[in-house]
Scaffold this motif. Structure first.
Motif: not given
Ligand SMILES: NC(=O)c1ccc[n+]([C@@H]2O[C@H](COP(=O)([O-])OP(=O)(O)OC[C@H]3O[C@@H](n4cnc5c(N)ncnc54)[C@H](OP(=O)(O)O)[C@@H]3O)[C@@H](O)[C@H]2O)c1
Length: 349
Positions: A47, A71, A303, A308
């Motif tokens: 991101y 994670d 995040t 957040r």
């Molecule tokens: N097993 C797999 O294949 C796989 C694939 C993808 C992800 N994952 C795991 O899942 C975790 C989470 O998934 P993800 O990071 O892809 O997506 P997510 O948690 O759905 O979304 C993350 C995004 O949301 C933003 N965000 C989070 N809380 C917020 C809030 N309260 N207000 C506004 N924006 C907010 C973050 O920005 P900021 O950072 O700027 O807050 C980031 O851009 C990853 O970190 C990883 O550990 C695993």
């Protein structure tokens, strides 16, 4: 869009564990974690520019608020170990009180050369990556070791057997799989009990509901939804794809592309209207919805911000009524418009 940080925990904590996030039991193998975890992927990839200082502050704040499941993955450092090192440094003062989950499954040299996703779950490679992860994390054991993607060239029995050996050696505590379907889950579980499955799940992404969640429950496996905020779409802070930098995957993600974007934004507006009636943010609504899908579920929103993070953790205190859940279902009966991955890297079950 409006995205007030409603229902937020105070950030003036003294450093003590001042908030208690209820623990959940992930499956029947004994794994427990605070009801909301933290994904660290965005701290080094996916991101836009990572943020090491913000990442470490966020992880420490998470611990103060009762988050215990953290994670990471080899992939998130693109083979350099940077993401695991960041997590290891952040938790070093309370390492034994938290659950560290990491993942193997890619050939990082091939991934770097081709910009693609070459898989490698051969037993010797699992052992090599596990040793690297232990070193990068600065720990003598990994709590959950996940296979990141099923490798069609390596029988899942060999993968489960290798992790079973690492568990017997004390290097790993629990076996996890990511993006595994019913057949793989059953075959792996027959060799060594699978403790937890991690797969994308959110109000935007519902595919696991049909066949995966029933098997997970039948086998007593815990479930960790990844990208629970739809990669940030479910936060009300989104912009069209063209406004993200090239190193932010949302610049090419199908759900952000013209047509899908407008449809998904319309759904967010309706979800936000529902959240407003409960004096919570749409982010909190999305997380509370996941928690309401079963007490064997611990989402891992990502995040880089302590503020957040606090907003996300506070979602655990939100109760959704049957009417609220029905309204979410009405707004998004099948999830978001657009595919969650391009065809070339779409996991198949
Ligand atoms: N097993 C797999 O294949 C796989 C694939 C993808 C992800 N994952 C795991 O899942 C975790 C989470 O998934 P993800 O990071 O892809 O997506 P997510 O948690 O759905 O979304 C993350 C995004 O949301 C933003 N965000 C989070 N809380 C917020 C809030 N309260 N207000 C506004 N924006 C907010 C973050 O920005 P900021 O950072 O700027 O807050 C980031 O851009 C990853 O970190 C990883 O550990 C695993």
């Amino acid at each position: 869009m409006k995205n007030e940080n409603k229902h937020e925990n105070s950030e003036s904590g003294s450093g003590n564990k001042d908030v208690s996030l209820a623990a959940r039991t992930l499956g029947t193998q004994g794994l427990k974690a605070g009801a909301i975890g933290l994904g660290t992927m965005g701290m080094t990839m996916a991101y836009g520019a990572g943020d090491e200082t913000g990442g470490i502050a966020t992880i420490r704040r998470a611990y103060e608020l009762g988050v215990t499941l953290f994670d990471t993955a080899e992939l998130y450092g693109m083979g350099t170990g940077s993401n695991e090192q960041l997590l290891g440094r952040a938790v070093k003062d309370f390492r034994d009180e938290v659950v560290i989950a990491t993942k193997f499954g890619f050939d990082m040299s091939a991934a770097q050369n081709a910009g693609g996703y070459a898989l490698n779950s051969r037993p010797d490679h699992i052992r090599e990556v596990t040793e690297n992860s232990l070193r990068h994390l600065g720990t003598d054991h990994i709590d959950v070791l996940y296979q990141h993607r099923v490798d069609p060239d390596v029988p899942i029995e060999d993968v489960a057997g290798t992790i079973g050996e690492l568990i017997a050696e004390g290097k790993v505590r629990y076996l996890g799989l990511s993006e595994a379907g019913p057949d793989i889950l059953r075959r792996a579980h027959a060799v060594h009990p699978v403790s937890v499955l991690q797969t994308e799940y959110s109000v935007f992404e519902r595919a696991v509901e049909a066949e995966v969640l029933p098997v997970v429950r039948e086998l007593g496996i815990g479930f960790v939804p990844y990208s629970p905020l739809g990669r940030g779409f479910l936060t009300g802070t989104v912009k069209p794809a063209a406004e993200y930098p090239a190193d932010d995957m949302r610049s090419w993600d199908d759900r952000w592309q013209p047509g899908n974007y407008e449809q998904n934004l319309a759904a967010i507006r309706e979800l936000t209207a529902l959240a407003d009636t409960k004096d919570i943010s749409v982010t909190q609504l999305a997380l509370a919805w996941l928690l309401a899908q079963g007490d064997d579920i611990v989402p891992i929103p990502g995040t880089r911000s302590p503020r957040r993070l606090a907003e996300n953790v506070a979602a655990a205190a939100v109760t959704l009524t049957p009417e609220d859940l029905a309204r979410v279902q009405e707004i998004l009966p099948k999830g978001a418009a657009g595919s969650r991955y391009p065809e070339a890297i779409m996991p198949t079950w």
